[in-house]
Design an enzyme around this catalytic site. Structure first.
Site, PDB file in Angstrom:
ATOM      1  N   GLY A 114       1.093  -1.206  -0.169  1.00  0.00           N
ATOM      2  CA  GLY A 114       0.218   0.038  -0.109  1.00  0.00           C
ATOM      3  C   GLY A 114       1.186   1.378   0.014  1.00  0.00           C
ATOM      4  O   GLY A 114       0.871   1.893   1.456  1.00  0.00           O
ATOM      5  N   SER A 116       0.876   2.901  -3.155  1.00  0.00           N
ATOM      6  CA  SER A 116       0.437   4.195  -4.471  1.00  0.00           C
ATOM      7  C   SER A 116      -0.821   4.882  -3.905  1.00  0.00           C
ATOM      8  O   SER A 116      -1.682   4.511  -3.598  1.00  0.00           O
ATOM      9  CB  SER A 116       0.261   3.791  -6.014  1.00  0.00           C
ATOM     10  OG  SER A 116       1.542   3.522  -6.061  1.00  0.00           O
ATOM     11  N   SER A 148      -1.439  -4.308  -6.338  1.00  0.00           N
ATOM     12  CA  SER A 148      -1.193  -6.072  -7.193  1.00  0.00           C
ATOM     13  C   SER A 148      -1.933  -6.807  -5.691  1.00  0.00           C
ATOM     14  O   SER A 148      -1.478  -7.038  -4.977  1.00  0.00           O
ATOM     15  CB  SER A 148       0.389  -5.707  -7.090  1.00  0.00           C
ATOM     16  OG  SER A 148       0.526  -4.787  -8.312  1.00  0.00           O
ATOM     17  N   GLU A 231      12.077  -4.621  -3.899  1.00  0.00           N
ATOM     18  CA  GLU A 231      11.303  -4.640  -5.352  1.00  0.00           C
ATOM     19  C   GLU A 231      12.450  -4.783  -6.455  1.00  0.00           C
ATOM     20  O   GLU A 231      12.002  -5.839  -7.041  1.00  0.00           O
ATOM     21  CB  GLU A 231      10.170  -4.298  -4.991  1.00  0.00           C
ATOM     22  CG  GLU A 231       9.576  -4.291  -6.087  1.00  0.00           C
ATOM     23  CD  GLU A 231       8.114  -3.056  -6.148  1.00  0.00           C
ATOM     24  OE1 GLU A 231       8.320  -2.381  -4.893  1.00  0.00           O
ATOM     25  OE2 GLU A 231       7.171  -3.372  -6.902  1.00  0.00           O
ATOM     26  N   GLU A 363      11.382   6.554 -15.720  1.00  0.00           N
ATOM     27  CA  GLU A 363      12.398   8.054 -15.819  1.00  0.00           C
ATOM     28  C   GLU A 363      12.158   8.269 -14.355  1.00  0.00           C
ATOM     29  O   GLU A 363      13.334   8.477 -14.180  1.00  0.00           O
ATOM     30  CB  GLU A 363      10.817   8.966 -15.641  1.00  0.00           C
ATOM     31  CG  GLU A 363      10.428   9.282 -17.415  1.00  0.00           C
ATOM     32  CD  GLU A 363       9.635   8.020 -17.972  1.00  0.00           C
ATOM     33  OE1 GLU A 363       8.788   7.100 -17.333  1.00  0.00           O
ATOM     34  OE2 GLU A 363       9.044   7.581 -19.424  1.00  0.00           O
TER      35      GLU A 363
END
Ligand SMILES: Cc1cc2nc3c(=O)[nH]c(=O)nc-3n(C[C@H](O)[C@H](O)[C@H](O)COP(=O)(O)OP(=O)(O)OC[C@H]3O[C@@H](n4cnc5c(N)ncnc54)[C@H](O)[C@@H]3O)c2cc1C
Length: 379
Positions: A114, A116, A148, A231, A363
């Site tokens: 959790g 975003s 996800s 990650e 980016e």
């Protein structure tokens, strides 16, 4: 390992992977495979034995992953093994380790991330979900998005704002939230390939014990950033890339010979396929670099961003090459009789778009490489 796989991996799972198709039969098979691995300490084989791992060195873990990928076994550890587990080993209290690590290594518990929010993605530190202390609890209010697997998760590790008056990076804490807590609602978000992969969640006065905070209050940004390094260091998927290239080459050459499906296999596409194979090998070499750092006890940082960008962009190029090979047949993305490879290439193509957004956009990862890797000034 090979004989274990031979003996225990259900045959229906040992094929090219078509993840997240929400197939209950497949999910049941994965669950039993996960339990068999758990009994061996092989869900998190690189973790210390005291936490339910098998104590494998980084190189042994890589060999382990290679064998799993060669057998086309699905990855089962999820975010528990990949992200929150290593973070708890570094920052968790003894109680948190004792409560959560064994349930990750036994495969009992699934985790979601959790981070975003609708207004906080790349600029994650601007997140607004509030956690206000009330006695021995925090009271949580806010919204998370793009989480996800949250529809299957038992727990969520979350970044929430605990001091709204501090500079934005310094008012955030990491919390472990039981997804069964009253006040949480999980709503599905269907992606453009038709998959139910991610979700949004609403938190309405959810009580989270203060003892579920990881690290110090208001220092969660730094805990959360270490977790992102774990990650982005995921090396297991780089091995799978070579298998996807090989599958495409085998399919294209067999179809060209038999004429079962019209494929484009002219010399320029053959050269493209060769490039994809080389890129898959480059991914493997980047993985070796990550492993050599992990072996020295370091947490790869800009190297993890390099790994993430190269892997996700190589995956997109492979998906595009696959579409060129099957031409107009790429429009069929179900598993009907006319669909080459049961529509898998087309679904991979659609899903690959998200790969350069998830886990930090290309980016943002390039910014990490530029500033922390190359020492360039911030733009
Ligand atoms: C498949 C998938 C799974 C995901 N799973 C999870 C999950 O489990 N948990 C979770 O918390 N989140 C998850 N996410 C969310 C993901 O982390 C965010 O989508 C991502 O960080 C980008 O944030 P955003 O979508 O808000 O885009 P924005 O931040 O709004 O970015 C929009 C565009 O602006 C560019 N941009 C923004 N800032 C800069 C900058 N400083 N310099 C250069 N360019 C910039 C970006 O690169 C991008 O192209 C997932 C996303 C996807 C696609």
């Amino acid at each position: 390992m090979r004989s274990f796989i031979e003996q225990h991996l259900p045959k229906d799972l040992a094929g090219p992977q078509d993840e997240e198709m929400n197939d209950p039969e497949r999910e049941a098979l994965i669950k039993s495979w996960r339990q068999r691995l758990g009994a061996q300490g092989w869900i998190a084989p690189h973790w210390p034995k005291q936490y339910g791992g098998a104590g494998l060195s980084p190189e042994e873990q890589f060999i382990f992953n290679e064998e799993m990928a060669t057998a086309r076994a699905p990855q089962v550890g999820g975010m528990g093994v990949q992200m929150i587990g290593p973070t708890l080993i570094m920052y968790g209290t003894d109680e948190q380790k004792a409560e959560h690590l064994p349930k990750i290594t036994s495969g009992e518990v699934q985790w979601a991330q959790g981070y975003s929010e609708p207004g906080a993605g790349s600029d994650l530190a601007s997140l607004q979900t509030r956690a206000v202390k009330d006695g021995d609890d925090y009271v949580l209010n806010g919204q998370k998005i793009w989480s996800s697997g949250a529809h299957r998760a038992d727990w969520m590790f979350m970044l929430a704002r605990t001091d709204p008056d501090a500079p934005k990076h310094r008012g955030i804490s990491m919390l472990l939230v039981d997804m069964k807590s009253p006040g949480i609602s999980v709503q599905p978000l269907i992606d453009m390939s038709g998959r139910h992969y991610f979700n949004q969640e609403f938190f309405d006065n959810v009580r989270v014990p203060v003892s579920n905070r990881v690290g110090e209050e208001n220092r969660g940004w730094y805990v959360g950033a270490t977790l992102l390094d774990f990650e982005r260091s995921n090396i297991a998927s780089s091995i799978g890339l070579r298998h996807q290239v090989n599958d495409l080459i085998t399919f294209a050459s067999e179809a060209a010979k038999s004429g079962s499906v019209p494929v484009n296999l002219n010399s320029s596409l053959k050269a493209e396929l060769a490039e994809r194979a080389i890129e898959a090998d480059v991914c493997k070499l980047i993985s070796y670099r990550i492993i050599s750092m992990q072996k020295r006890g370091q947490v790869p940082n800009h190297e993890a961003s390099m790994n993430k960008n190269f892997r996700s962009e190589a995956g997109q190029r492979l998906a595009q090459t696959g579409m060129k090979v099957i031409g107009m047949y790429g429009n069929i993305y179900n598993d009907g009789p006319l669909a080459p490879l049961k529509g898998r290439l087309s679904r991979q193509y659609l899903a690959s778009v998200a790969a350069t957004i998830a886990a930090g956009t290309s980016e943002i990862n390039r910014n990490v490489i530029a500033t922390r890797g190359l020492g360039l000034p911030r733009g």
